[in-house]
Design a protein around this motif. Structure first.
Motif, PDB file in Angstrom:
ATOM      1  N   TRP A 166      12.386 -16.866  -2.878  1.00  0.00           N
ATOM      2  CA  TRP A 166      11.462 -16.412  -1.828  1.00  0.00           C
ATOM      3  C   TRP A 166      11.997 -15.211  -1.056  1.00  0.00           C
ATOM      4  O   TRP A 166      11.256 -14.312  -0.657  1.00  0.00           O
ATOM      5  N   LYS A 167      13.330 -15.171  -0.852  1.00  0.00           N
ATOM      6  CA  LYS A 167      13.900 -14.141   0.019  1.00  0.00           C
ATOM      7  C   LYS A 167      13.941 -12.767  -0.635  1.00  0.00           C
ATOM      8  O   LYS A 167      14.167 -11.756   0.046  1.00  0.00           O
ATOM      9  N   THR A 168      13.696 -12.704  -1.945  1.00  0.00           N
ATOM     10  CA  THR A 168      13.712 -11.390  -2.596  1.00  0.00           C
ATOM     11  C   THR A 168      12.558 -10.510  -2.120  1.00  0.00           C
ATOM     12  O   THR A 168      12.571  -9.300  -2.367  1.00  0.00           O
ATOM     13  N   VAL A 169      11.562 -11.098  -1.443  1.00  0.00           N
ATOM     14  CA  VAL A 169      10.435 -10.278  -0.963  1.00  0.00           C
ATOM     15  C   VAL A 169      10.888  -9.286   0.105  1.00  0.00           C
ATOM     16  O   VAL A 169      10.187  -8.301   0.363  1.00  0.00           O
ATOM     17  N   ILE A 170      12.044  -9.523   0.726  1.00  0.00           N
ATOM     18  CA  ILE A 170      12.511  -8.607   1.774  1.00  0.00           C
ATOM     19  C   ILE A 170      13.758  -7.836   1.327  1.00  0.00           C
ATOM     20  O   ILE A 170      14.449  -7.246   2.148  1.00  0.00           O
ATOM     21  N   THR A 171      14.014  -7.857   0.024  1.00  0.00           N
ATOM     22  CA  THR A 171      15.160  -7.102  -0.495  1.00  0.00           C
ATOM     23  C   THR A 171      14.657  -5.931  -1.342  1.00  0.00           C
ATOM     24  O   THR A 171      13.548  -5.970  -1.883  1.00  0.00           O
ATOM     25  N   PRO A 172      15.460  -4.871  -1.483  1.00  0.00           N
ATOM     26  CA  PRO A 172      15.070  -3.775  -2.384  1.00  0.00           C
ATOM     27  C   PRO A 172      14.896  -4.294  -3.814  1.00  0.00           C
ATOM     28  O   PRO A 172      15.531  -5.267  -4.221  1.00  0.00           O
ATOM     29  N   LYS A 173      14.013  -3.670  -4.571  1.00  0.00           N
ATOM     30  CA  LYS A 173      13.664  -4.095  -5.921  1.00  0.00           C
ATOM     31  C   LYS A 173      13.312  -5.585  -5.948  1.00  0.00           C
ATOM     32  O   LYS A 173      13.934  -6.381  -6.670  1.00  0.00           O
ATOM     33  N   PRO A 174      12.338  -5.981  -5.163  1.00  0.00           N
ATOM     34  CA  PRO A 174      12.013  -7.415  -5.048  1.00  0.00           C
ATOM     35  C   PRO A 174      11.527  -7.998  -6.365  1.00  0.00           C
ATOM     36  O   PRO A 174      10.784  -7.350  -7.114  1.00  0.00           O
ATOM     37  N   LEU A 175      11.971  -9.204  -6.658  1.00  0.00           N
ATOM     38  CA  LEU A 175      11.489  -9.896  -7.853  1.00  0.00           C
ATOM     39  C   LEU A 175      10.051 -10.379  -7.659  1.00  0.00           C
ATOM     40  O   LEU A 175       9.277 -10.447  -8.618  1.00  0.00           O
ATOM     41  N   LEU A 176       9.709 -10.738  -6.430  1.00  0.00           N
ATOM     42  CA  LEU A 176       8.409 -11.339  -6.153  1.00  0.00           C
ATOM     43  C   LEU A 176       7.707 -10.648  -5.001  1.00  0.00           C
ATOM     44  O   LEU A 176       8.357 -10.094  -4.100  1.00  0.00           O
ATOM     45  N   GLU A 177       6.394 -10.724  -5.009  1.00  0.00           N
ATOM     46  CA  GLU A 177       5.566 -10.327  -3.880  1.00  0.00           C
ATOM     47  C   GLU A 177       5.295 -11.583  -3.041  1.00  0.00           C
ATOM     48  O   GLU A 177       5.343 -12.710  -3.562  1.00  0.00           O
ATOM     49  N   PRO A 178       4.994 -11.431  -1.759  1.00  0.00           N
ATOM     50  CA  PRO A 178       4.646 -12.609  -0.955  1.00  0.00           C
ATOM     51  C   PRO A 178       3.525 -13.441  -1.581  1.00  0.00           C
ATOM     52  O   PRO A 178       3.560 -14.672  -1.549  1.00  0.00           O
ATOM     53  N   ASP A 206       0.815  -1.216   0.000  1.00  0.00           N
ATOM     54  CA  ASP A 206       0.000   0.000   0.000  1.00  0.00           C
ATOM     55  C   ASP A 206       0.853   1.272   0.000  1.00  0.00           C
ATOM     56  O   ASP A 206       0.316   2.387   0.008  1.00  0.00           O
ATOM     57  N   ALA A 207       2.156   1.087  -0.005  1.00  0.00           N
ATOM     58  CA  ALA A 207       3.031   2.261  -0.003  1.00  0.00           C
ATOM     59  C   ALA A 207       2.941   2.966  -1.360  1.00  0.00           C
ATOM     60  O   ALA A 207       2.977   2.323  -2.413  1.00  0.00           O
ATOM     61  N   GLY A 208       2.835   4.253  -1.339  1.00  0.00           N
ATOM     62  CA  GLY A 208       2.739   5.006  -2.589  1.00  0.00           C
ATOM     63  C   GLY A 208       4.110   5.241  -3.188  1.00  0.00           C
ATOM     64  O   GLY A 208       4.453   4.749  -4.256  1.00  0.00           O
ATOM     65  N   PHE A 209       4.945   5.955  -2.466  1.00  0.00           N
ATOM     66  CA  PHE A 209       6.282   6.292  -2.950  1.00  0.00           C
ATOM     67  C   PHE A 209       7.209   5.074  -2.865  1.00  0.00           C
ATOM     68  O   PHE A 209       7.221   4.347  -1.870  1.00  0.00           O
ATOM     69  N   GLY A 210       7.964   4.855  -3.885  1.00  0.00           N
ATOM     70  CA  GLY A 210       8.979   3.803  -3.850  1.00  0.00           C
ATOM     71  C   GLY A 210       8.468   2.425  -4.156  1.00  0.00           C
ATOM     72  O   GLY A 210       9.200   1.443  -3.997  1.00  0.00           O
ATOM     73  N   ARG A 211       7.216   2.336  -4.608  1.00  0.00           N
ATOM     74  CA  ARG A 211       6.675   1.019  -4.926  1.00  0.00           C
ATOM     75  C   ARG A 211       7.515   0.375  -6.036  1.00  0.00           C
ATOM     76  O   ARG A 211       7.789   0.971  -7.080  1.00  0.00           O
ATOM     77  N   GLY A 212       7.971  -0.847  -5.823  1.00  0.00           N
ATOM     78  CA  GLY A 212       8.846  -1.533  -6.764  1.00  0.00           C
ATOM     79  C   GLY A 212      10.304  -1.382  -6.426  1.00  0.00           C
ATOM     80  O   GLY A 212      11.134  -2.149  -6.906  1.00  0.00           O
ATOM     81  N   LEU A 213      10.613  -0.372  -5.621  1.00  0.00           N
ATOM     82  CA  LEU A 213      11.980  -0.181  -5.160  1.00  0.00           C
ATOM     83  C   LEU A 213      12.146  -0.678  -3.734  1.00  0.00           C
ATOM     84  O   LEU A 213      13.160  -1.283  -3.390  1.00  0.00           O
ATOM     85  N   LEU A 214      11.119  -0.404  -2.919  1.00  0.00           N
ATOM     86  CA  LEU A 214      11.144  -0.880  -1.532  1.00  0.00           C
ATOM     87  C   LEU A 214      10.986  -2.395  -1.485  1.00  0.00           C
ATOM     88  O   LEU A 214      10.408  -2.995  -2.405  1.00  0.00           O
ATOM     89  N   PRO A 215      11.468  -3.034  -0.418  1.00  0.00           N
ATOM     90  CA  PRO A 215      11.157  -4.454  -0.220  1.00  0.00           C
ATOM     91  C   PRO A 215       9.646  -4.656  -0.192  1.00  0.00           C
ATOM     92  O   PRO A 215       8.894  -3.774   0.225  1.00  0.00           O
ATOM     93  N   ALA A 216       9.197  -5.793  -0.637  1.00  0.00           N
ATOM     94  CA  ALA A 216       7.764  -6.092  -0.614  1.00  0.00           C
ATOM     95  C   ALA A 216       7.254  -6.298   0.805  1.00  0.00           C
ATOM     96  O   ALA A 216       6.049  -6.217   1.053  1.00  0.00           O
ATOM     97  N   ALA A 217       8.148  -6.574   1.732  1.00  0.00           N
ATOM     98  CA  ALA A 217       7.768  -6.767   3.126  1.00  0.00           C
ATOM     99  C   ALA A 217       8.928  -6.330   4.014  1.00  0.00           C
ATOM    100  O   ALA A 217      10.103  -6.529   3.661  1.00  0.00           O
ATOM    101  N   VAL A 218       8.593  -5.742   5.154  1.00  0.00           N
ATOM    102  CA  VAL A 218       9.611  -5.328   6.121  1.00  0.00           C
ATOM    103  C   VAL A 218       9.256  -5.910   7.481  1.00  0.00           C
ATOM    104  O   VAL A 218       8.091  -6.173   7.783  1.00  0.00           O
TER     105      VAL A 218
END
Length: 268
Positions: free
Chosen positions: A98-110, A36-48
């Motif tokens: 699977w672990k890319t969901v918590i990295t910047p520019k994540p390849l996948l969403e949860p 639901d984050a507006g700014f940085g969507r696709g750059l931020l991790p998909a989950a923190v």
């Protein structure tokens, strides 16, 4: 046999995927999604990580997912289940990544990981059904009477053939003791009493005056105790593993035949 056509292997792989899915869901319960984050969507991790969750707790959860991912690593290849990602040249393995969901520019969403795991499970079920339908008729040790093979299986597969025969014979005797109530009788005397030609406790079905019925009854009175003496006793009293696979197979078949005949007999 090709592992991808082995129903047991496919079921084990499905169990591993189920374990991975559960571990990943538990891991995500320690995180908050940023969808639901507006700014940085696709750059931020998909989950923190959620505020207040201890680093060691996060690490333990991540270790569990990583271990489960390793066990389930064959599943995407078996099912050809990969995820296409915009801007990424190759389809992505949803379990390995699977672990890319918590990295910047994540390849996948949860949700990509969980949905893919569910599809993999469905495809594995279909592959298992297909593999079972294509199996040739079962022959050999696996097709022996379930009492016999069930008692011998683990020892047999470990190469302990003499002990496998001993276990199968003793299990058959134990079941016969339970059926007849003769729990305190030694094995040879048990078979002699149960199949006594004059007053058997277990009888071959049919008219006793029929030649085939009479032949089976008389034959069992000799075969059952004789088999116990020649197969069970020799396997028990010779304390070595010198029996070959062929020798063991012949003895196992003899025990299986007796077990099937006992099932057909009428009586207690």
């Amino acid at each position: 046999m090709d592992a991808s056509r082995n129903p047991e292997y496919l079921r084990k792989t499905a169990e591993a995927v189920t374990e991975f899915k559960a571990a990943f869901k538990a891991f995500m319960e320690l995180h908050t999604e940023t969808k639901d984050a507006g700014f940085g969507r696709g750059l931020l991790p998909a989950a923190v990580a959620r505020e207040g969750v201890l680093p060691e707790v996060l690490q333990a959860a991540a270790d569990r997912v990583a271990r489960a991912a390793g066990r389930a690593s064959a599943a995407p290849g078996l099912t050809r289940m990969y995820v296409g990602v915009v801007g990424f040249p190759e389809p992505v393995d949803p379990i390995a990544a699977w672990k890319t969901v918590i990295t910047p520019k994540p390849l996948l969403e949860p949700s990509d990981v969980l949905d893919s795991a569910e599809q993999i499970l469905g495809r594995l079920e279909a592959l298992t059904d297909k593999a079972e339908a294509e199996l040739p008729p079962t022959t050999g040790v696996e097709a022996m009477h379930p009492t016999i093979w069930g008692a011998a299986r683990k020892l047999w597969l470990d190469g302990h053939f003499r002990l496998a025969i001993q276990s199968a014979a003793e299990t058959l005797t134990s079941q016969l003791k339970t059926r007849t109530g003769l729990a305190n009788m030694d094995a040879t005397n048990l078979y002699e009493k149960v199949f006594n030609a004059k007053s058997p406790m277990l009888t071959w079905p049919g008219d006793p005056n029929d030649r085939t019925v009479s032949s089976m009854q008389n034959g069992l009175s000799k075969y059952a105790p004789g088999l116990n003496m020649t197969v069970r006793n020799t396997a028990t009293h010779v304390a070595s593993d010198e029996m070959t696979a062929q020798q063991a197979l012949e003895r196992l078949a003899a025990l299986s035949l007796l077990a099937h005949w006992i099932d057909e007999c009428e009586g207690p």
